[in-house]
Design a protein around this motif. Structure first.
Motif, mmCIF file in Angstrom:
data_model
loop_
_atom_site.group_PDB
_atom_site.id
_atom_site.type_symbol
_atom_site.label_atom_id
_atom_site.label_comp_id
_atom_site.label_asym_id
_atom_site.label_seq_id
_atom_site.Cartn_x
_atom_site.Cartn_y
_atom_site.Cartn_z
ATOM 1 N N MET A 1 0.825 -1.181 0.000
ATOM 2 C CA MET A 1 0.000 0.000 0.000
ATOM 3 C C MET A 1 0.879 1.258 0.000
ATOM 4 O O MET A 1 1.959 1.263 0.556
ATOM 5 C CB MET A 1 -0.919 0.025 1.221
ATOM 6 N N GLN A 2 0.360 2.284 -0.598
ATOM 7 C CA GLN A 2 1.059 3.549 -0.777
ATOM 8 C C GLN A 2 1.140 4.345 0.523
ATOM 9 O O GLN A 2 0.151 4.480 1.233
ATOM 10 C CB GLN A 2 0.302 4.371 -1.831
ATOM 11 N N SER A 3 2.323 4.878 0.822
ATOM 12 C CA SER A 3 2.496 5.786 1.949
ATOM 13 C C SER A 3 2.282 7.215 1.466
ATOM 14 O O SER A 3 2.464 7.512 0.285
ATOM 15 C CB SER A 3 3.903 5.654 2.537
ATOM 16 N N TYR A 4 1.904 8.088 2.385
ATOM 17 C CA TYR A 4 1.665 9.499 2.071
ATOM 18 C C TYR A 4 2.386 10.367 3.090
ATOM 19 O O TYR A 4 2.447 10.021 4.264
ATOM 20 C CB TYR A 4 0.166 9.808 2.104
ATOM 21 N N VAL A 5 2.931 11.492 2.626
ATOM 22 C CA VAL A 5 3.668 12.396 3.503
ATOM 23 C C VAL A 5 2.944 13.738 3.591
ATOM 24 O O VAL A 5 2.432 14.258 2.603
ATOM 25 C CB VAL A 5 5.134 12.576 3.034
ATOM 26 N N CYS A 6 2.907 14.286 4.799
ATOM 27 C CA CYS A 6 2.311 15.597 5.038
ATOM 28 C C CYS A 6 3.267 16.658 4.505
ATOM 29 O O CYS A 6 4.442 16.703 4.889
ATOM 30 C CB CYS A 6 2.057 15.804 6.531
ATOM 31 N N GLU A 7 2.766 17.522 3.637
ATOM 32 C CA GLU A 7 3.604 18.569 3.057
ATOM 33 C C GLU A 7 3.943 19.667 4.064
ATOM 34 O O GLU A 7 4.869 20.435 3.842
ATOM 35 C CB GLU A 7 2.905 19.187 1.852
ATOM 36 N N LEU A 8 3.224 19.734 5.169
ATOM 37 C CA LEU A 8 3.473 20.787 6.144
ATOM 38 C C LEU A 8 4.515 20.408 7.194
ATOM 39 O O LEU A 8 5.298 21.251 7.625
ATOM 40 C CB LEU A 8 2.169 21.192 6.834
ATOM 41 N N CYS A 9 4.527 19.129 7.614
ATOM 42 C CA CYS A 9 5.436 18.750 8.705
ATOM 43 C C CYS A 9 6.286 17.510 8.412
ATOM 44 O O CYS A 9 7.082 17.107 9.245
ATOM 45 C CB CYS A 9 4.645 18.535 9.993
ATOM 46 N N ASP A 10 6.099 16.893 7.251
ATOM 47 C CA ASP A 10 6.870 15.710 6.834
ATOM 48 C C ASP A 10 6.497 14.425 7.566
ATOM 49 O O ASP A 10 7.200 13.426 7.468
ATOM 50 C CB ASP A 10 8.377 15.933 6.924
ATOM 51 N N TYR A 11 5.375 14.417 8.315
ATOM 52 C CA TYR A 11 4.887 13.160 8.899
ATOM 53 C C TYR A 11 4.506 12.221 7.756
ATOM 54 O O TYR A 11 3.876 12.641 6.782
ATOM 55 C CB TYR A 11 3.661 13.421 9.775
ATOM 56 N N THR A 12 4.896 10.962 7.861
ATOM 57 C CA THR A 12 4.547 9.978 6.841
ATOM 58 C C THR A 12 3.509 9.015 7.389
ATOM 59 O O THR A 12 3.733 8.363 8.417
ATOM 60 C CB THR A 12 5.788 9.196 6.371
ATOM 61 N N TYR A 13 2.347 8.953 6.702
ATOM 62 C CA TYR A 13 1.329 7.962 7.053
ATOM 63 C C TYR A 13 1.702 6.664 6.354
ATOM 64 O O TYR A 13 1.795 6.611 5.130
ATOM 65 C CB TYR A 13 -0.071 8.404 6.613
ATOM 66 N N GLU A 14 1.932 5.629 7.140
ATOM 67 C CA GLU A 14 2.271 4.310 6.616
ATOM 68 C C GLU A 14 1.100 3.373 6.879
ATOM 69 O O GLU A 14 0.798 3.076 8.039
ATOM 70 C CB GLU A 14 3.542 3.795 7.281
ATOM 71 N N PRO A 15 0.444 2.899 5.812
ATOM 72 C CA PRO A 15 -0.728 2.031 5.992
ATOM 73 C C PRO A 15 -0.462 0.798 6.854
ATOM 74 O O PRO A 15 -1.329 0.390 7.611
ATOM 75 C CB PRO A 15 -1.094 1.632 4.560
ATOM 76 N N ALA A 16 0.728 0.238 6.770
ATOM 77 C CA ALA A 16 1.040 -0.958 7.560
ATOM 78 C C ALA A 16 0.983 -0.674 9.063
ATOM 79 O O ALA A 16 0.664 -1.555 9.856
ATOM 80 C CB ALA A 16 2.408 -1.502 7.174
ATOM 81 N N LYS A 17 1.283 0.581 9.444
ATOM 82 C CA LYS A 17 1.267 0.961 10.857
ATOM 83 C C LYS A 17 -0.068 1.572 11.272
ATOM 84 O O LYS A 17 -0.446 1.503 12.431
ATOM 85 C CB LYS A 17 2.381 1.966 11.149
ATOM 86 N N GLY A 18 -0.758 2.223 10.310
ATOM 87 C CA GLY A 18 -2.001 2.913 10.633
ATOM 88 C C GLY A 18 -1.745 4.110 11.540
ATOM 89 O O GLY A 18 -0.646 4.663 11.555
ATOM 90 N N ASP A 19 -2.727 4.472 12.310
ATOM 91 C CA ASP A 19 -2.635 5.566 13.291
ATOM 92 C C ASP A 19 -3.492 5.166 14.486
ATOM 93 O O ASP A 19 -4.527 5.768 14.762
ATOM 94 C CB ASP A 19 -3.114 6.877 12.648
ATOM 95 N N PRO A 20 -3.061 4.107 15.200
ATOM 96 C CA PRO A 20 -3.876 3.555 16.298
ATOM 97 C C PRO A 20 -4.269 4.565 17.366
ATOM 98 O O PRO A 20 -5.348 4.476 17.940
ATOM 99 C CB PRO A 20 -2.996 2.452 16.888
ATOM 100 N N GLU A 21 -3.422 5.556 17.626
ATOM 101 C CA GLU A 21 -3.737 6.554 18.648
ATOM 102 C C GLU A 21 -4.950 7.394 18.257
ATOM 103 O O GLU A 21 -5.581 8.011 19.105
ATOM 104 C CB GLU A 21 -2.533 7.458 18.893
ATOM 105 N N ASN A 22 -5.277 7.396 16.950
ATOM 106 C CA ASN A 22 -6.426 8.153 16.462
ATOM 107 C C ASN A 22 -7.486 7.257 15.838
ATOM 108 O O ASN A 22 -8.287 7.694 15.010
ATOM 109 C CB ASN A 22 -5.956 9.223 15.471
#
Length: 56
Positions: free
Chosen positions: A1-22
């Protein structure tokens, strides 16, 4: 799956990890994130993210 990076802060969303805290389970594609999901680092909307180019 494709990862995506935030253009404002460089955070990378990685589908394999998800965002469990949210409430986003591992294995969730970026396209499947709720529209109201925000960058967990800077609060940017999904439209501030760009696909990470595949490494050749």
């Amino acid at each position: 799956m494709q990862s995506y990076v935030c253009e404002l802060c460089d955070y990378t969303y990685e589908p394999a990890k998800g965002d469990p805290e949210n409430g986003v389970q591992p294995g969730t594609a970026f396209e499947q994130l709720p529209d109201e999901w925000k960058c967990p680092v800077c609060g940017a909307d999904k439209d501030e993210f760009q696909a990470v180019p595949d490494k050749a």
